[in-house]
Write an enzyme that holds these catalytic residues in place. Structure first.
Site, PDB file in Angstrom:
ATOM      1  N   ARG A   1     -23.359 -30.001  41.602  1.00  0.00           N
ATOM      2  CA  ARG A   1     -22.685 -31.509  41.290  1.00  0.00           C
ATOM      3  C   ARG A   1     -23.591 -31.843  42.648  1.00  0.00           C
ATOM      4  NH1 ARG A   1     -22.285 -31.118  47.029  1.00  0.00           N
ATOM      5  NH2 ARG A   1     -22.598 -28.947  47.342  1.00  0.00           N
TER       6      ARG A   1
ATOM      7  N   TYR B   1      -4.307 -52.653  39.218  1.00  0.00           N
ATOM      8  CA  TYR B   1      -4.069 -50.971  38.762  1.00  0.00           C
ATOM      9  C   TYR B   1      -2.625 -50.832  39.877  1.00  0.00           C
ATOM     10  CZ  TYR B   1      -3.953 -46.223  37.598  1.00  0.00           C
ATOM     11  OH  TYR B   1      -3.304 -44.700  37.688  1.00  0.00           O
TER      12      TYR B   1
ATOM     13  N   ASP C   1     -13.519 -54.188  37.885  1.00  0.00           N
ATOM     14  CA  ASP C   1     -13.092 -53.048  37.204  1.00  0.00           C
ATOM     15  C   ASP C   1     -12.851 -53.644  35.471  1.00  0.00           C
ATOM     16  OD1 ASP C   1     -11.193 -51.431  35.381  1.00  0.00           O
ATOM     17  OD2 ASP C   1     -10.033 -51.134  37.221  1.00  0.00           O
TER      18      ASP C   1
ATOM     19  N   LYS D   1      -9.641 -44.257  29.688  1.00  0.00           N
ATOM     20  CA  LYS D   1      -9.166 -45.434  28.384  1.00  0.00           C
ATOM     21  C   LYS D   1     -10.120 -45.783  27.218  1.00  0.00           C
ATOM     22  CE  LYS D   1      -6.350 -46.155  31.419  1.00  0.00           C
ATOM     23  NZ  LYS D   1      -6.819 -45.050  33.049  1.00  0.00           N
TER      24      LYS D   1
END
Length: 380
Positions: A46, A98, A169, A194
């Protein structure tokens, strides 16, 4: 080294075990330590994983960043960035942001004592408009789904003057077309699902910064919240990034042809792409980006039936998301921005009459033929 070479050669095979051309996937959750006097580079997965580390190192090179962090999704990346803020802070967001980002702000900020404000046009924002409680400006440029363009360099200067952060972004363009950190942004983030992945088979998020203190907090949040990207997805994202330039070149080439076709077609009432809103935004886009990407939005003319148009398409699948090699179409009001209530949708312009197209790498003539045939069938 040019970016299109860097994305292929950014991970040196000599740094991999046995000089493997493809970096290996390390699935181990824990790593044996030499002694009791301090951990080595990797201890528990992690906190750090060699495959994820390869991805983050590659991404830092691509973004010209000192630090990069990979997360389990784009929203996990957004959540980590929003976790940098505290009660009493206010964040300014562009109004057509978004839907998942807006869902977070509109549902979770209040319980954390954080305020937000939607800005119609960041290009009209002045330094004097920033109240003391404003902690950050959060922009998408181009925005989703109206493709509005904001001047990153000017906003970075304003934010720096007032002691605020500028967060960008950059999902729609990637560093191949636009580099927000080089333009003065403090953080850049992505839904790597994306274009960086490019094949609609990985959910991932990435954040990069050049600021030491922010990086320390992001590393802490990545480890503590645990929204890490898995080794297999890290490997798949490295593989996807290697074809970024050739995919984007083809997608933008196709998009240019479709923009030209739509611009003169009587069935298209409004066409949205980066720089289409105004001459000012066109100039900003030209100045800060080397391309406009492959997302456009349209409204059909009143004598064309939207349902028939979508149903008649064969190469454009009706689906959310974007950035893969396939062409997609969606209705943002109901499929990606449903978290905006109807009044807000109407005010911003994200109504049911708006369709968003993500252009893929198919043959351009086939795409144009598909669109022309669907528009013909949609004519009332």
């Amino acid at each position: 080294m040019k970016l299109d070479s860097l994305i292929v050669k950014g991970i040196d095979a000599k740094d991999n075990p046995n000089h493997a051309v493809v970096p290996p996937i390390f699935l181990a959750t824990t790593y044996v330590q030499d002694n009791l006097h301090g951990f080595q580079s990797f201890a528990y997965a992690r906190g750090g994983n060699p495959t994820r580390n390869n991805l983050e190192t590659l991404f830092s090179k691509i973004e010209q960043a000192d630090y990069s962090y990979a997360f389990a999704s784009g929203m996990a990346a957004v959540s980590a960035v929003f976790s940098l803020f505290k009660s009493g802070d206010k964040i300014l967001l562009n109004n057509n942001v978004y839907g998942g980002t807006y869902r977070y702000a509109s549902n979770l900020f209040a319980e954390r004592g954080i305020a937000y404000e939607l800005v119609h046009d960041f290009n009209e924002l002045k330094a004097d408009d920033l109240d003391d409680d404003v902690a950050a400006l959060y922009i998408e440029t181009p925005s989703n789904p109206l493709l509005r363009v904001a001047d990153i360099q000017r906003l970075a200067a304003i934010a720096r003057e007032k002691g605020k952060l500028l967060i960008v972004d950059n999902t729609f363009l990637t560093a191949y077309y636009q580099n927000p950190l080089a333009l003065g942004a403090d953080l850049v983030l992505y839904s790597a699902t994306k274009y960086l992945s490019g094949h609609a088979d990985v959910i991932a998020g990435l954040v990069a910064t050049n600021q030491d203190k922010i990086a320390q907090k992001l590393k802490f949040l990545q480890n503590t919240l645990g929204g890490i990207l898995s080794p297999t997805d890290s490997y798949a994202l490295i593989r996807g990034i290697k074809t970024l330039s050739v995919r984007l070149d083809r997608q933008e080439e196709n998009t240019n042809k479709i923009i030209e076709f739509f611009s003169s077609h009587p069935g298209i009432d409004q066409l949205y792409y980066p720089g289409s809103y105004s001459q000012e935004e066109k100039e900003i886009q030209r100045r800060q980006a080397s391309g406009h990407g492959s997302v456009i939005s349209v409204r059909l003319a009143s004598d064309y039936d939207q349902d028939r148009f979508v149903a008649a398409l064969s190469l454009f699948d009706l689906a959310v998301s974007l950035g893969g090699v396939e062409s997609l179409i969606c209705q943002p009001a109901t499929m990606t921005h449903e978290s905006f209530d109807e009044k807000l949708q109407e005010k911003i312009g994200i109504t049911k009459g708006l369709l968003r197209l993500a252009i893929g790498i198919e043959n351009a003539d086939d795409l144009l033929e598909d669109l022309a045939r669907a528009l013909e069938k949609a004519k009332r």
